[in-house]
Enzyme design. Structure first.
Site, PDB file in Angstrom:
ATOM      1  CD  GLU A 126      -2.802  -1.101   2.471  1.00 38.98           C
ATOM      2  OE1 GLU A 126      -2.805  -0.076   3.202  1.00 38.98           O
ATOM      3  OE2 GLU A 126      -3.563  -2.057   2.618  1.00 38.98           O
ATOM      4  CG  ASN A 128       0.805   5.892   3.851  1.00 33.51           C
ATOM      5  OD1 ASN A 128       1.736   6.576   3.429  1.00 33.51           O
ATOM      6  ND2 ASN A 128      -0.451   6.305   3.828  1.00 33.51           N
ATOM      7  N   GLY A 130       4.899  -0.523   2.741  1.00 32.84           N
ATOM      8  CA  GLY A 130       5.747  -1.292   1.831  1.00 32.84           C
ATOM      9  C   GLY A 130       6.461  -2.355   2.632  1.00 32.84           C
ATOM     10  CB  SER A 131       9.767  -2.410   4.326  1.00 33.58           C
ATOM     11  OG  SER A 131      10.487  -2.094   3.158  1.00 33.58           O
ATOM     12  CB  THR A 157       3.251  -7.647 -10.597  1.00 31.14           C
ATOM     13  OG1 THR A 157       4.342  -6.963  -9.993  1.00 31.14           O
ATOM     14  CG2 THR A 157       3.679  -8.235 -11.933  1.00 31.14           C
ATOM     15  CB  ILE A 336      32.651  -5.171 -20.784  1.00 33.17           C
ATOM     16  CG1 ILE A 336      33.329  -5.656 -19.502  1.00 33.17           C
ATOM     17  CG2 ILE A 336      33.167  -5.929 -22.008  1.00 33.17           C
ATOM     18  CD1 ILE A 336      33.084  -7.119 -19.176  1.00 33.17           C
ATOM     19  N   GLY A 338      31.374  -0.266 -23.227  1.00 32.38           N
ATOM     20  CA  GLY A 338      31.590   1.172 -23.430  1.00 32.38           C
ATOM     21  C   GLY A 338      30.324   1.865 -23.902  1.00 32.38           C
ATOM     22  CD  GLU A 362       8.479 -11.656  -4.802  1.00 35.29           C
ATOM     23  OE1 GLU A 362       8.342 -12.364  -3.795  1.00 35.29           O
ATOM     24  OE2 GLU A 362       7.711 -11.699  -5.771  1.00 35.29           O
TER      25      GLU A 362
HETATM   26  C1  FAD Z   1       7.882  -3.260 -10.300  1.00 29.86           C
HETATM   27  C2  FAD Z   1       7.272  -3.538  -8.979  1.00 29.86           C
HETATM   28  C3  FAD Z   1       6.431  -4.632  -8.841  1.00 29.86           C
HETATM   29  C4  FAD Z   1       5.850  -4.904  -7.599  1.00 29.86           C
HETATM   30  N1  FAD Z   1       4.935  -5.918  -7.495  1.00 29.86           N
HETATM   31  C5  FAD Z   1       4.241  -6.081  -6.320  1.00 29.86           C
HETATM   32  C6  FAD Z   1       3.141  -7.003  -6.242  1.00 29.86           C
HETATM   33  O1  FAD Z   1       2.823  -7.709  -7.198  1.00 29.86           O
HETATM   34  N2  FAD Z   1       2.481  -7.082  -5.064  1.00 29.86           N
HETATM   35  C7  FAD Z   1       2.779  -6.315  -3.990  1.00 29.86           C
HETATM   36  O2  FAD Z   1       2.108  -6.430  -2.967  1.00 29.86           O
HETATM   37  N3  FAD Z   1       3.811  -5.417  -4.036  1.00 29.86           N
HETATM   38  C8  FAD Z   1       4.528  -5.281  -5.178  1.00 29.86           C
HETATM   39  N4  FAD Z   1       5.545  -4.352  -5.259  1.00 29.86           N
HETATM   40  C9  FAD Z   1       5.876  -3.548  -4.092  1.00 29.86           C
HETATM   41  C10 FAD Z   1       7.220  -3.924  -3.481  1.00 29.86           C
HETATM   42  O3  FAD Z   1       7.143  -5.170  -2.862  1.00 29.86           O
HETATM   43  C11 FAD Z   1       7.638  -2.798  -2.541  1.00 29.86           C
HETATM   44  O4  FAD Z   1       8.023  -1.716  -3.369  1.00 29.86           O
HETATM   45  C12 FAD Z   1       8.743  -3.194  -1.590  1.00 29.86           C
HETATM   46  O5  FAD Z   1       8.271  -4.105  -0.648  1.00 29.86           O
HETATM   47  C13 FAD Z   1       9.362  -2.002  -0.852  1.00 29.86           C
HETATM   48  O6  FAD Z   1       8.382  -1.192  -0.304  1.00 29.86           O
HETATM   49  P1  FAD Z   1       8.400   0.380  -0.590  1.00 29.86           P
HETATM   50  O7  FAD Z   1       8.593   0.575  -2.046  1.00 29.86           O
HETATM   51  O8  FAD Z   1       7.200   0.976   0.043  1.00 29.86           O
HETATM   52  O9  FAD Z   1       9.710   0.885   0.120  1.00 29.86           O
HETATM   53  P2  FAD Z   1       9.896   1.257   1.691  1.00 29.86           P
HETATM   54  O10 FAD Z   1       9.381   0.164   2.528  1.00 29.86           O
HETATM   55  O11 FAD Z   1       9.391   2.625   1.913  1.00 29.86           O
HETATM   56  O12 FAD Z   1      11.476   1.255   1.784  1.00 29.86           O
HETATM   57  C14 FAD Z   1      12.282   2.299   1.260  1.00 29.86           C
HETATM   58  C15 FAD Z   1      13.728   1.975   1.609  1.00 29.86           C
HETATM   59  O13 FAD Z   1      13.887   1.910   3.033  1.00 29.86           O
HETATM   60  C16 FAD Z   1      14.437   0.653   3.397  1.00 29.86           C
HETATM   61  N5  FAD Z   1      13.888   0.218   4.685  1.00 29.86           N
HETATM   62  C17 FAD Z   1      12.585   0.113   5.057  1.00 29.86           C
HETATM   63  N6  FAD Z   1      12.494  -0.360   6.300  1.00 29.86           N
HETATM   64  C18 FAD Z   1      13.762  -0.574   6.742  1.00 29.86           C
HETATM   65  C19 FAD Z   1      14.327  -1.060   7.947  1.00 29.86           C
HETATM   66  N7  FAD Z   1      13.564  -1.469   8.973  1.00 29.86           N
HETATM   67  N8  FAD Z   1      15.682  -1.129   8.047  1.00 29.86           N
HETATM   68  C20 FAD Z   1      16.476  -0.735   7.029  1.00 29.86           C
HETATM   69  N9  FAD Z   1      15.994  -0.272   5.850  1.00 29.86           N
HETATM   70  C21 FAD Z   1      14.657  -0.204   5.704  1.00 29.86           C
HETATM   71  C22 FAD Z   1      14.030  -0.304   2.284  1.00 29.86           C
HETATM   72  O14 FAD Z   1      14.898  -1.419   2.231  1.00 29.86           O
HETATM   73  C23 FAD Z   1      14.158   0.599   1.066  1.00 29.86           C
HETATM   74  O15 FAD Z   1      15.506   0.644   0.641  1.00 29.86           O
HETATM   75  C24 FAD Z   1       6.157  -4.086  -6.483  1.00 29.86           C
HETATM   76  C25 FAD Z   1       7.023  -2.997  -6.635  1.00 29.86           C
HETATM   77  C26 FAD Z   1       7.552  -2.700  -7.863  1.00 29.86           C
HETATM   78  C27 FAD Z   1       8.400  -1.472  -7.999  1.00 29.86           C
END
Ligand code: FAD
Length: 378
Positions: A126, A128, A130-131, A157, A336, A338, A362
């Site tokens: 969503e 808000n 992600g991770s 996706t 490699i 260029g 993922e």
């Molecule tokens: C092309 C594409 C396809 C996707 N397909 C799907 C799908 O099919 N289904 C689905 O549900 N999602 C999908 N996603 C979403 C994807 O899984 C998320 O983008 C990913 O989980 C990261 O979440 P975020 O982008 O909100 O980044 P954030 O969670 O905001 O993270 C931003 C940065 O902060 C870092 N970070 C966050 N928390 C911590 C922590 N505790 N410690 C250290 N570093 C941290 C992260 O590693 C990252 O580098 C897709 C994304 C893309 C771009």
């Protein structure tokens, strides 16, 4: 652990390599350029029964399923990263149903998924959340024996071709929020697609947001039970991460092969650039790291298929290593070659762009490190 490929796996590897080289390689640059999901590749996979690889054995799949799928995906991504998402996402979409579905849910969706007649997407992320999956705001509320879902998902996706979504929501039970997964047919009233992302790479794979406005689903569409959602998501990602690793290995191998062949025909200072030790060492490192990553991915897949206690750790390690490796390898392939490597006449420019996402989705690689560290420090 025996990682030798069976006769069947070798046959699948050969078949997928052949169709990718003959039918998709000539079109891979165009797929990227047009930024449209390649329907012809979907048809090709259907015609060659490649979607079978994502199904459990009792629904037409194979024993040792994930290892076989990884072998096939490597052959696809070696030629076209966007096309590898067709197979990879079908497996991710099938995951919640295969791992947590009841018999009637499995019977309804899995045979069609295995034939490429039904497409499934995994709707977790969503704006808000992600991770931080637990930060999700999409909510399902029970009313007259039906759940009403409201919320937004992003970055999903192939949401635009999906027939069914696994939607992760929060359900309040006695004042506590429980993450709960629902199977939702995409034609259900109240579902609309939002923004389609304009991405750096994997441009032939669509990535969309989805809005849920008073979407009604019957109680029987819950996967597992109320509150199983977090476990379901993690189970599917454990598998998906290994698959992502195999996509990375394929792209790295593709880029290394293109760079090695270019280096033997590009003359500077009166000799092929491959005669220089500096270039040879880069190729040697690229080849070695690709082999290491492949070995890790296959080892993780074997652990997954055999349900060993180390599976979660190996899944995270293989994803982390392979997806950081593919960025280094594709960047070196461009180096490699260029200026030629930097231009679209050669595929390494596309491969380098495609490579970046693997360390992000993922579960971003920082999150993989947390998973690995947790397994060491537990
Ligand atoms: C092309 C594409 C396809 C996707 N397909 C799907 C799908 O099919 N289904 C689905 O549900 N999602 C999908 N996603 C979403 C994807 O899984 C998320 O983008 C990913 O989980 C990261 O979440 P975020 O982008 O909100 O980044 P954030 O969670 O905001 O993270 C931003 C940065 O902060 C870092 N970070 C966050 N928390 C911590 C922590 N505790 N410690 C250290 N570093 C941290 C992260 O590693 C990252 O580098 C897709 C994304 C893309 C771009």
């Amino acid at each position: 652990m025996d990682l030798r490929l069976s006769d069947e796996q070798q046959m699948i590897q050969k078949t997928v390599r052949k169709i990718m080289e003959e039918k998709v390689a000539p079109r891979a640059a165009e797929i990227d350029e047009k930024a449209e999901l390649p329907r012809d590749v979907i048809e090709l996979f259907k015609a060659n029964q490649i979607f079978n690889l994502v199904a459990p054995q009792e629904y037409g799949g194979l024993e040792g399923q994930l290892l076989t799928l990884c072998i096939a995906i490597e052959e696809v991504s070696r030629v076209c990263g966007s096309s590898s998402m067709i197979l990879g996402n079908q497996s991710l979409g099938a995951g919640p149903i295969a791992l947590w579905g009841n018999e009637s849910q499995k019977a309804k969706y899995l045979p069609g998924i295995a034939e490429g007649e039904i497409f499934a997407s995994f709707a977790l992320t969503e704006p808000n959340a992600g991770s931080d999956v637990a930060g999700m705001q999409t909510r399902a509320v029970l009313k007259n024996n039906r759940f009403i879902i409201n919320g937004n998902k992003c970055f999903i996706t192939h949401a635009d071709i999906a027939d069914v979504f696994t939607v992760f929501t929060k359900v309040a039970v006695e004042g506590k929020d429980k993450i709960t997964a629902f199977l939702v047919d995409t034609k259900t009233p109240g579902i609309s697609l939002g923004k389609k992302e304009n991405k750096m790479g994997l441009r032939g794979s669509s990535t969309c947001s989805i809005n849920f406005e008073d979407v009604e689903v019957p109680e029987e569409n819950i996967l597992g039970n109320i509150g199983d959602g977090f476990r379901i998501a993690l189970d599917c990602l454990d598998k998906g991460r290994i698959m992502t690793g195999s996509m990375a290995v394929g792209i790295a191998r593709g880029a290394m092969e293109v760079a090695a062949s270019f280096a033997q025909t590009r003359y500077q200072f009166g000799k092929p650039i491959s005669d220089n030790q500096g270039i040879q060492f880069m190729l040697a490192d690229m080849a070695t790291e690709t082999e290491v990553a492949r070995a890790m991915v296959r080892m993780a897949a074997w652990n997954y298929d055999n349900k060993t206690p180390d599976m979660v750790k190996f899944s995270a390690m293989s994803k982390l290593y392979a997806t950081d490796m593919v960025m280094r390898t594709t960047t070196d392939a461009v180096q490699i070659m260029g200026g030629y490597g930097y231009c679209k006449d050669y595929p390494v420019e596309r491969m380098m762009r495609d490579a970046k996402i693997f360390a992000i989705f993922e579960g971003a690689n920082q999150i993989q490190r947390l998973v690995i560290a947790r397994s060491i420090l537990k």
